[in-house]
Design a protein around this motif. Structure first.
Motif, PDB file in Angstrom:
ATOM      1  N   LEU A   1      29.949  13.129  14.880  1.00  0.00           N
ATOM      2  CA  LEU A   1      28.924  12.103  14.660  1.00  0.00           C
ATOM      3  C   LEU A   1      27.902  12.632  13.663  1.00  0.00           C
ATOM      4  O   LEU A   1      27.437  13.770  13.796  1.00  0.00           O
ATOM      5  CB  LEU A   1      28.207  11.776  15.979  1.00  0.00           C
TER       6      LEU A   1
ATOM      7  N   PRO B   1      31.802   8.179  12.631  1.00  0.00           N
ATOM      8  CA  PRO B   1      30.610   7.380  12.927  1.00  0.00           C
ATOM      9  C   PRO B   1      29.335   8.133  12.543  1.00  0.00           C
ATOM     10  O   PRO B   1      29.285   9.358  12.642  1.00  0.00           O
ATOM     11  CB  PRO B   1      30.686   7.166  14.441  1.00  0.00           C
TER      12      PRO B   1
ATOM     13  N   VAL C   1      24.762   7.522  12.246  1.00  0.00           N
ATOM     14  CA  VAL C   1      23.581   6.673  12.466  1.00  0.00           C
ATOM     15  C   VAL C   1      22.455   7.187  11.563  1.00  0.00           C
ATOM     16  O   VAL C   1      22.481   8.328  11.108  1.00  0.00           O
ATOM     17  CB  VAL C   1      23.109   6.684  13.941  1.00  0.00           C
TER      18      VAL C   1
ATOM     19  N   THR D   1      24.189   2.143  12.673  1.00  0.00           N
ATOM     20  CA  THR D   1      22.977   1.783  13.398  1.00  0.00           C
ATOM     21  C   THR D   1      21.772   2.475  12.773  1.00  0.00           C
ATOM     22  O   THR D   1      21.819   3.666  12.467  1.00  0.00           O
ATOM     23  CB  THR D   1      23.094   2.218  14.879  1.00  0.00           C
TER      24      THR D   1
ATOM     25  N   ILE E   1      18.047   3.481  13.620  1.00  0.00           N
ATOM     26  CA  ILE E   1      17.220   3.635  14.820  1.00  0.00           C
ATOM     27  C   ILE E   1      15.763   3.907  14.455  1.00  0.00           C
ATOM     28  O   ILE E   1      15.443   4.973  13.912  1.00  0.00           O
ATOM     29  CB  ILE E   1      17.755   4.793  15.700  1.00  0.00           C
TER      30      ILE E   1
ATOM     31  N   GLN F   1      17.888   5.562  22.554  1.00  0.00           N
ATOM     32  CA  GLN F   1      18.946   4.966  21.716  1.00  0.00           C
ATOM     33  C   GLN F   1      19.729   6.057  20.975  1.00  0.00           C
ATOM     34  O   GLN F   1      20.957   5.990  20.881  1.00  0.00           O
ATOM     35  CB  GLN F   1      18.305   3.994  20.712  1.00  0.00           C
ATOM     36  N   LEU F   2      19.020   7.060  20.485  1.00  0.00           N
ATOM     37  CA  LEU F   2      19.700   8.144  19.775  1.00  0.00           C
ATOM     38  C   LEU F   2      20.543   8.985  20.731  1.00  0.00           C
ATOM     39  O   LEU F   2      21.695   9.321  20.425  1.00  0.00           O
ATOM     40  CB  LEU F   2      18.677   9.022  19.034  1.00  0.00           C
TER      41      LEU F   2
ATOM     42  N   SER G   1      21.907   7.980  23.503  1.00  0.00           N
ATOM     43  CA  SER G   1      23.105   7.182  23.843  1.00  0.00           C
ATOM     44  C   SER G   1      24.147   7.264  22.745  1.00  0.00           C
ATOM     45  O   SER G   1      25.337   7.424  23.016  1.00  0.00           O
ATOM     46  CB  SER G   1      22.742   5.710  24.056  1.00  0.00           C
ATOM     47  N   ALA G   2      23.688   7.130  21.496  1.00  0.00           N
ATOM     48  CA  ALA G   2      24.630   7.184  20.358  1.00  0.00           C
ATOM     49  C   ALA G   2      25.356   8.527  20.345  1.00  0.00           C
ATOM     50  O   ALA G   2      26.562   8.588  20.103  1.00  0.00           O
ATOM     51  CB  ALA G   2      23.888   6.962  19.044  1.00  0.00           C
TER      52      ALA G   2
ATOM     53  N   ASN H   1      27.666   8.795  23.641  1.00  0.00           N
ATOM     54  CA  ASN H   1      28.816   7.881  23.561  1.00  0.00           C
ATOM     55  C   ASN H   1      29.894   8.438  22.636  1.00  0.00           C
ATOM     56  O   ASN H   1      31.080   8.181  22.838  1.00  0.00           O
ATOM     57  CB  ASN H   1      28.385   6.505  23.014  1.00  0.00           C
ATOM     58  N   THR H   2      29.479   9.183  21.628  1.00  0.00           N
ATOM     59  CA  THR H   2      30.464   9.703  20.670  1.00  0.00           C
ATOM     60  C   THR H   2      31.029  11.039  21.115  1.00  0.00           C
ATOM     61  O   THR H   2      32.236  11.181  21.226  1.00  0.00           O
ATOM     62  CB  THR H   2      29.812   9.877  19.265  1.00  0.00           C
TER      63      THR H   2
END
Ligand code: GDP
Length: 196
Positions: A107, A135, A137, A169, A171, A183-184, A186-187, A190-191
């Motif tokens: 990520l 992915p 962000v 995304t 953020i 939010q960060l 989670s990103a 999740n990865t």
């Protein structure tokens, strides 16, 4: 996962020192003074990460922290320092090319300043992440320095300047206030958590 369990593993000056052990890697990039250290510390809920060896800003290194024995948090060297030789800049570019061609990224996290149009080197960094096919962000840090009416137009300018697709995304973040931290995190989880 215990994000506070962060262990400094190594500082790599060239590709021969990159770990290639299949452990997922979340790599953070940003220009100097954008608040990369502050964002990392906010994510890990730490006051100060233990750096060993290199002087930040003086030498170009990729720093690896192992988080809870689950993934590497990779601190890519900052860029955009006022006083760097052409030689140092070339070394930065070569190190980035080597890092991305090593294909260890899981990520990407690009940190930009919420107040400003992303710089040419921010765009260069965004191109590395986009080309990786992994992915990634974008974190717009220092949001607390914006007036409410500036937020939307600034985020739009960042999206446009970095040519962000809908899959990326953006953020809104404040390392100072903690905005965007969940939010960060989670990103990231999740990865990196979705791999064995
Ligand atoms: P780095 O060089 O990218 O690692 O940046 P630092 O984390 O050292 O931060 C650079 C400066 O920006 C420091 O003075 C920080 O206190 C400040 N800073 C970092 N994040 C924020 C933020 O979200 N809001 C504000 N107001 N200041 C910040």
């Amino acid at each position: 996962m215990n994000l506070q369990n962060a262990v400094f593993v190594r500082s790599a000056a060239d590709r021969t020192s990159f770990p290639a052990d299949g452990i997922p890697q979340a790599a953070f990039a940003g220009r100097s003074n954008v608040g990369k250290s502050s964002v990392l510390n906010r994510v890990l809920n730490r006051k100060k990460m233990a750096y060993v060896g290199s002087t930040p800003g003086k030498t170009v290194h990729v720093n690896y922290f192992l988080i809870d024995n689950r993934f590497y948090l990779v601190d890519l060297p900052g860029y955009g320092y006022a006083q760097v030789s052409k030689q140092e800049r070339q070394r930065w570019a070569r190190l980035m090319e080597d890092y991305f061609s090593s294909d260890q990224l899981t990520l990407g996290v690009l940190i930009v300043d919420a107040r400003h149009k992303p710089t040419a080197q921010d765009q260069e960094m965004a191109a590395f992440f986009a080309a990786s096919g992994k992915p990634w962000v974008v974190v717009a840090n220092k949001l607390d320095k914006l007036k409410a009416r500036e937020v939307e137009p600034n985020l739009a300018l960042i999206r446009q300047t970095l040519s962000l697709g809908e899959d990326v995304t953006l953020i809104p973040f404040s390392a100072l206030k903690g905005t965007g931290r969940d939010q960060l995190v989670s990103a990231i989880l999740n990865t990196v958590g979705s791999e064995p």
